[in-house]
Write an enzyme that holds these catalytic residues in place. Sequence first.
Site, mmCIF file in Angstrom:
data_model
loop_
_atom_site.group_PDB
_atom_site.id
_atom_site.type_symbol
_atom_site.label_atom_id
_atom_site.label_comp_id
_atom_site.label_asym_id
_atom_site.label_seq_id
_atom_site.Cartn_x
_atom_site.Cartn_y
_atom_site.Cartn_z
ATOM 1 N N HIS A 1 14.336 15.346 -11.397
ATOM 2 C CA HIS A 1 14.240 14.077 -12.128
ATOM 3 C C HIS A 1 15.527 13.251 -11.995
ATOM 4 C CE1 HIS A 1 12.761 12.259 -16.218
ATOM 5 N NE2 HIS A 1 12.887 11.353 -15.271
ATOM 6 N N SER B 1 9.396 9.637 1.232
ATOM 7 C CA SER B 1 8.427 8.979 2.131
ATOM 8 C C SER B 1 8.695 7.475 2.190
ATOM 9 C CB SER B 1 6.983 9.276 1.686
ATOM 10 O OG SER B 1 6.712 8.690 0.424
ATOM 11 N N LYS B 2 9.127 6.895 1.084
ATOM 12 C CA LYS B 2 9.461 5.455 1.085
ATOM 13 C C LYS B 2 10.735 5.217 1.898
ATOM 14 C CE LYS B 2 7.708 2.530 -0.953
ATOM 15 N NZ LYS B 2 6.586 1.610 -0.614
ATOM 16 N N TYR C 1 7.941 11.468 -2.993
ATOM 17 C CA TYR C 1 7.591 10.034 -3.009
ATOM 18 C C TYR C 1 8.725 9.196 -2.438
ATOM 19 C CZ TYR C 1 7.510 5.276 -4.910
ATOM 20 O OH TYR C 1 7.600 3.900 -5.040
ATOM 21 N N TYR D 1 9.608 13.428 -21.008
ATOM 22 C CA TYR D 1 10.176 14.479 -20.166
ATOM 23 C C TYR D 1 11.614 14.805 -20.570
ATOM 24 C CZ TYR D 1 6.385 13.355 -16.825
ATOM 25 O OH TYR D 1 5.176 13.126 -16.216
ATOM 26 N N THR E 1 11.586 0.581 -2.737
ATOM 27 C CA THR E 1 11.911 0.939 -4.121
ATOM 28 C C THR E 1 13.382 1.333 -4.267
ATOM 29 O OG1 THR E 1 11.547 2.697 -5.759
ATOM 30 C CG2 THR E 1 10.942 3.224 -3.533
ATOM 31 N N ASP E 2 13.908 1.176 -5.472
ATOM 32 C CA ASP E 2 15.284 1.622 -5.756
ATOM 33 C C ASP E 2 15.408 3.144 -5.631
ATOM 34 O OD1 ASP E 2 13.853 2.329 -8.063
ATOM 35 O OD2 ASP E 2 15.306 1.477 -9.473
ATOM 36 N N GLU E 3 14.248 3.845 -5.697
ATOM 37 C CA GLU E 3 14.300 5.311 -5.697
ATOM 38 C C GLU E 3 14.798 5.880 -4.375
ATOM 39 O OE1 GLU E 3 11.155 7.326 -7.753
ATOM 40 O OE2 GLU E 3 10.617 5.536 -8.867
ATOM 41 N N ALA F 1 0.839 -1.202 0.000
ATOM 42 C CA ALA F 1 0.000 0.000 0.000
ATOM 43 C C ALA F 1 0.870 1.247 0.000
ATOM 44 C CB ALA F 1 -0.917 -0.001 1.219
ATOM 45 N N GLU G 1 1.092 5.561 -1.878
ATOM 46 C CA GLU G 1 0.958 6.508 -2.984
ATOM 47 C C GLU G 1 2.239 6.301 -3.781
ATOM 48 O OE1 GLU G 1 -1.408 8.542 -3.980
ATOM 49 O OE2 GLU G 1 -2.754 7.968 -2.364
HETATM 50 P P1 NAD Z 1 -0.174 1.384 -7.196
HETATM 51 O O1 NAD Z 1 -0.304 2.851 -7.045
HETATM 52 O O2 NAD Z 1 -0.591 0.722 -8.465
HETATM 53 O O3 NAD Z 1 -0.983 0.649 -6.012
HETATM 54 C C1 NAD Z 1 -0.997 1.121 -4.697
HETATM 55 C C2 NAD Z 1 -2.221 0.526 -4.011
HETATM 56 O O4 NAD Z 1 -2.220 0.975 -2.646
HETATM 57 C C3 NAD Z 1 -3.550 0.975 -4.621
HETATM 58 O O5 NAD Z 1 -4.387 -0.150 -4.802
HETATM 59 C C4 NAD Z 1 -4.140 1.930 -3.567
HETATM 60 O O6 NAD Z 1 -5.562 1.908 -3.535
HETATM 61 C C5 NAD Z 1 -3.538 1.357 -2.304
HETATM 62 N N1 NAD Z 1 -3.468 2.365 -1.226
HETATM 63 C C6 NAD Z 1 -3.010 3.648 -1.326
HETATM 64 N N2 NAD Z 1 -3.128 4.255 -0.127
HETATM 65 C C7 NAD Z 1 -3.631 3.335 0.738
HETATM 66 C C8 NAD Z 1 -3.959 3.348 2.114
HETATM 67 N N3 NAD Z 1 -3.793 4.461 2.864
HETATM 68 N N4 NAD Z 1 -4.432 2.220 2.683
HETATM 69 C C9 NAD Z 1 -4.622 1.098 1.945
HETATM 70 N N5 NAD Z 1 -4.357 1.024 0.634
HETATM 71 C C10 NAD Z 1 -3.848 2.132 0.034
HETATM 72 O O7 NAD Z 1 1.344 1.050 -6.859
HETATM 73 P P2 NAD Z 1 2.272 -0.149 -7.366
HETATM 74 O O8 NAD Z 1 2.992 0.290 -8.575
HETATM 75 O O9 NAD Z 1 1.480 -1.410 -7.373
HETATM 76 O O10 NAD Z 1 3.330 -0.176 -6.184
HETATM 77 C C11 NAD Z 1 3.131 -1.037 -5.050
HETATM 78 C C12 NAD Z 1 4.290 -0.876 -4.097
HETATM 79 O O11 NAD Z 1 5.513 -1.196 -4.771
HETATM 80 C C13 NAD Z 1 4.452 0.569 -3.590
HETATM 81 O O12 NAD Z 1 4.801 0.502 -2.217
HETATM 82 C C14 NAD Z 1 5.622 1.121 -4.407
HETATM 83 O O13 NAD Z 1 6.340 2.072 -3.666
HETATM 84 C C15 NAD Z 1 6.431 -0.136 -4.649
HETATM 85 N N6 NAD Z 1 7.251 -0.134 -5.892
HETATM 86 C C16 NAD Z 1 6.672 0.110 -7.096
HETATM 87 C C17 NAD Z 1 7.456 0.055 -8.247
HETATM 88 C C18 NAD Z 1 6.856 0.279 -9.619
HETATM 89 O O14 NAD Z 1 7.608 0.326 -10.596
HETATM 90 N N7 NAD Z 1 5.551 0.401 -9.757
HETATM 91 C C19 NAD Z 1 8.817 -0.245 -8.161
HETATM 92 C C20 NAD Z 1 9.368 -0.503 -6.890
HETATM 93 C C21 NAD Z 1 8.566 -0.453 -5.762
HETATM 94 P P1 TYD Z 2 7.451 6.640 -14.064
HETATM 95 O O1 TYD Z 2 6.723 5.552 -14.770
HETATM 96 O O2 TYD Z 2 6.656 7.764 -13.483
HETATM 97 O O3 TYD Z 2 8.351 5.933 -12.952
HETATM 98 P P2 TYD Z 2 9.495 6.574 -11.994
HETATM 99 O O4 TYD Z 2 9.432 8.036 -12.032
HETATM 100 O O5 TYD Z 2 9.069 6.038 -10.663
HETATM 101 O O6 TYD Z 2 10.785 6.014 -12.482
HETATM 102 O O7 TYD Z 2 8.522 7.269 -15.050
HETATM 103 C C1 TYD Z 2 9.520 6.478 -15.657
HETATM 104 C C2 TYD Z 2 10.425 7.396 -16.440
HETATM 105 O O8 TYD Z 2 9.665 7.958 -17.524
HETATM 106 C C3 TYD Z 2 10.924 8.573 -15.634
HETATM 107 O O9 TYD Z 2 12.266 8.869 -16.047
HETATM 108 C C4 TYD Z 2 10.006 9.725 -16.019
HETATM 109 C C5 TYD Z 2 9.639 9.385 -17.463
HETATM 110 N N1 TYD Z 2 8.293 9.812 -17.896
HETATM 111 C C6 TYD Z 2 8.134 10.544 -19.075
HETATM 112 O O10 TYD Z 2 9.110 10.859 -19.776
HETATM 113 N N2 TYD Z 2 6.872 10.905 -19.441
HETATM 114 C C7 TYD Z 2 5.774 10.596 -18.694
HETATM 115 O O11 TYD Z 2 4.644 10.989 -19.066
HETATM 116 C C8 TYD Z 2 5.957 9.827 -17.498
HETATM 117 C C9 TYD Z 2 4.770 9.449 -16.639
HETATM 118 C C10 TYD Z 2 7.233 9.448 -17.142
#
Ligand code: NAD
Ligand code: TYD
Length: 343
Positions: free
Chosen positions: A276, A153-154, A150, A207, A125-127, A82, A84
Amino acid sequence: MSKILVTGAAGFIGSNFVRYLLRERPDVRVIALDALTYAGNLESLSDCSCDPRFRFVRGDICDAGVVAPVFREHLDAVVNFAAESHVDRSIMGAQEFVRTNFVGVQVLLDLAREHAVGRFLQVSTDEVYGSLGPTGKFTENTPIAPSSPYSASKAAADLLVHAYRTTFGLPTLITRCSNNYGPFQFPEKLIPLFVTNLLAGQKVPLYGDGLNVRDWIHVQDHCEAILAVLDRGKPGGVYNIGGESELPNIEIARRILHYLGHDDSMIEYVKDRPGHDRRYAMDITRIGDDLGWQPRIDSQEGIIETIDWYVANENWWRRIKTGEYLTYYDKQYGPGGVVGVEE
Ligand code: NAD
Ligand code: TYD
């Protein structure tokens, strides 16, 4: 039979993980908890909903009153997805990020402690490591130096998880993964945004100079790595996860454009994201050596397969683009409230 609480289960990675867990582990029971924010979509779990081992609970991880009854069900493990999760939204406003990504984790950690949960896995996350120059990779010992609200906070949550391990001996695990792609990703992130824009006849916003590099991993590989860490990770351990597939954004854009029959004229160069990060790359030696995990899906094939998924599942993403998916829960269960908690 083990009972696992998966929070953020209606999001992109959470829903893929729940599906994978139910498929992989016949003896598992999954409680899928999600607040159903804009990013949560029960339609992403619709194929799990008739499985008797699956139960959905609507709830906010920051609300101990709502989450506590779930912990009273004698959980073996918690996997917290869970969050943002979108950097651009965190730049517009950080409050929800601090609330869910930090305070929410504190609520879960306290409940895990109180109920002596066997494993607490925080999906990070790697971020949290910040940005790399043209060479080198993040290891688990790279200093935490987040750039965006973001990632800050992680990172804060990772520090809190570490503190609960050190102070209370909670059996915690942290995974830090690179950029995921695959089915059910919300179409605000790079790959699904670009694919769905093109399918809708719109340009793709790139971007800055388009040369920022990400290490792409298929969500299936990420799910397999999380289960490996949950099963065999060392308590207190931190594990990097990556796809060993570094690509600049322009390359991703061109692959999608080419596959869907477009050229560079559909790219719209837009103002860069503030702060960025230039490049992410993961050193995954630890998880390979200690747990025997390696990514298996080649990004060339995985990205094409993902584009095909969006082409075939237009109904899923169109309902998101129109906002229609937000009413799914209310139609199924009635407005608001919590369902499915066994007292
Ligand atoms: P996502 O935004 O698709 O899903 C997040 C989910 O959390 C949603 O279903 C949302 O409704 C729920 N949520 C948000 N606030 C909540 C709350 N207060 N209580 C309960 N549920 C809540 O995100 P994702 O891409 O599936 O990422 C999931 C996790 O993996 C996150 O913690 C993110 O930091 C981590 N992560 C994501 C990526 C990526 O590339 N997407 C990479 C590394 C780590
Ligand atoms: P994103 O999917 O938002 O993941 P993160 O920022 O967590 O890596 O973005 C991936 C890369 O793509 C990032 O370098 C920002 C870039 N980007 C664009 O160039 N255009 C876009 O509209 C978005 C959403 C991301």
